[in-house]
Design an enzyme around this catalytic site. Structure first.
Site, PDB file in Angstrom:
ATOM      1  CG  ASP A  92      68.321  34.118  36.171  1.00 56.35           C
ATOM      2  OD1 ASP A  92      68.845  34.146  37.304  1.00 56.35           O
ATOM      3  OD2 ASP A  92      67.206  33.616  35.965  1.00 56.35           O
ATOM      4  CG  ASP A 243      52.980  36.182  31.773  1.00 57.25           C
ATOM      5  OD1 ASP A 243      52.847  34.986  31.441  1.00 57.25           O
ATOM      6  OD2 ASP A 243      53.341  37.058  30.970  1.00 57.25           O
TER       7      ASP A 243
END
Length: 515
Positions: A92, A243
């Site tokens: 990215d 997460d």
């Protein structure tokens, strides 16, 4: 007037009791850990060499510079059959440097190891940030298991052989290794970070896993069963702690986590106060979003009430900094209102118990860390600071930034700033020097310290030494963290005219990029 005082007294009492419950919870986990610590669990059985599953190693990277080369090389060096190993480099980056380094490393590794499947994947935008990159990679992965590593983690060659065998038990959905740190002794501040994270991972994660409670996936240095990830709904981009919310969704499907305390994967800590504060603020915004979004989901889920209450308690611990800020700033008016309500001694006792429990917890934490099988060396401190509650003071200094981030979590806009590491390139969001104006969290921290200083003097003048003590600790913590933030966020100095080599427009663009 009386009802206003009663509401104020009730609100502050709630914050103090909430923090007492937090302290009791941490103390209970600490005692559970001390009673159950020992070797990591063994797998139910081991895969034979000819039945080793396919694994995809995912490396989400954003502007990590030379760390891009390091993480790719370490992934390619894994001791695992190449015909069952896939590596995904999820790029990215937008700094114009990291991508070039990664492409060169991928090309070299493909020439050196033609039997190894290495994918270089770059999206058209950074939507969803890390979760978006992992979602993009997972849609193109062929592994039955997904091993995830941030770029600064030093992947051991035998990592997959130490983790994958646990998946012979079909109920296991995640295997998480503990983090370690290459720069824990670089400074007192780094060491305090390491101690705090050690207590979270070594004590909380390990203790929760051993008693069957839900431990939290850390987003890196762990392995997911691909079907467990799909059952949980895959990666979601609704928060900055993808997460955590994925772990909560996975728990509803009945999948368990194995936490390996003795398998420690080295990584880097942020070495500046600004880097650490921005990291913690990002996590705190994400925790707020998860708490608001998933509390009802957990309550309506299929799990037992014991599991529901355990998960709810865990995610609602994220309100701690807000409670600590209210408790500390309000101590003097709280005592004054308590006196008018005839409750001065219960109020004082509540604050003393809270303080004593926190300090006892710090002593037990220090002893537990020293008894670790691989303990860190003693912190190098001047004699006057060796017995100071530095962790407690650091938490007070962080109270304003984390409270600000908690409130920001109620909004919809996400902010993802890179946590500066040794390879992070200049110009990355959240990295480098200050901007034209200092952020609100800097002024808020210093302002909180200034209020604490004024309230400490007033407390002494009014004969409230206990209140003054709390305010002094707030002043020290905010002075420490706020002063470091002030230095870390200094605006960039204008370039001397003698060094000007381009047009004014080019110079303005260069300054904007560096900030």
């Amino acid at each position: 007037m009386v009802w206003i005082e009663a509401i104020f007294f009730t609100a502050v009492t709630f914050c103090v009791v909430y923090l007492l419950v937090m302290s009791a919870y941490q103390m209970a986990l600490l005692l559970i850990y001390r009673a159950t610590r020992g070797p990591d669990p063994d797998p139910a059985r081991r895969f034979a060499d000819d039945e080793l599953p396919r694994v995809t190693v995912q490396l989400p990277v954003y502007n990590e510079g030379e760390l891009a080369d390091q993480c790719l090389r370490l992934a390619a060096d894994l001791d695992y059959p190449h015909d069952r190993l896939q590596i995904q480099y999820l790029d990215d980056s937008d700094d114009g440097v990291t991508s070039d380094i990664a492409r060169a490393t991928v090309d070299r590794l493909r020439r050196e190891r033609p039997d190894l499947d290495i994918q270089y994947l770059k999206r058209g935008d950074r939507s969803g940030f890390k979760a978006g990159a992992l979602k993009y990679g997972t849609e193109r992965a062929n592994g039955e298991f997904l091993a995830i590593f941030d770029a600064d983690f030093l992947i051991p060659r035998d990592f997959l052989r130490q983790t994958l065998h646990h998946f012979t038990d079909p109920s296991i959905g995640i295997v998480q290794a503990r983090w370690d740190y290459t720069n824990a002794d670089r400074s007192v501040f780094c060491r305090l970070q390491a101690n705090k994270l050690d207590m979270h991972q070594m004590v909380e994660q390990s203790a929760r896993a051993k008693i069957g409670a839900q431990a939290i996936f850390h987003g890196t240095a762990g392995v997911w069963r691909a079907t467990a990830l799909a059952e949980a709904g895959g990666w979601n981009c609704m928060s900055e702690v993808e997460d955590v919310e994925l772990t909560i969704r996975s728990a509803a499907s009945g999948r368990r986590m194995i936490y390996l305390d003795r398998l420690r994967i080295a990584s880097e800590l942020p070495e500046t106060v600004r880097g650490y504060v921005r990291q913690q603020m990002r996590w705190k915004r994400g925790w707020t979003r998860v708490t608001l979004h998933y509390s009802r989901t957990v309550l309506n889920g299929p799990n037992s009430w014991r599991h529901k209450l355990d998960v709810l308690q865990r995610i609602h611990l994220s309100w701690g900094p807000l409670g600590a800020l209210v408790m500390t700033l309000a101590v003097l008016p709280y005592f004054m209102v308590a006196a008018r309500l005839g409750l001065v001694w219960p109020a004082i006792a509540l604050y003393i118990v809270s303080l004593v429990m926190s300090l006892i917890g710090r002593v037990l934490e220090s002893r537990t860390l020293a008894e670790d099988p691989w303990p860190r060396g003693p912190m190098k401190l001047p004699p006057l600071l060796r017995h100071a509650p530095l962790g407690y003071l650091m938490n007070l200094g962080m109270a304003w930034p984390l409270t600000q981030a908690t409130l920001e979590g109620f909004g919809k806009g996400q902010v993802w700033e890179v946590t500066p590491k040794s390879g992070t390139t200049a110009g990355s969001v959240g990295h480098g020097g200050g901007a034209a104006r200092r952020p609100l969290y800097v002024w808020g921290t210093l302002g909180t310290g200034a209020i604490g200083f004024a309230m400490a003097i007033i407390s002494l003048l009014l004969g409230h030494p206990l209140a003054a003590f709390f305010y002094v600790m707030l002043v020290v913590g905010c002075g420490w963290i706020g002063g470091a933030l002030w230095i870390d966020t200094r605006p960039p100095r204008p370039r001397p005219e003698s060094l000007d080599t381009g047009t004014p427009e080019v110079e303005v663009a260069a300054v904007a990029a560096s900030s």
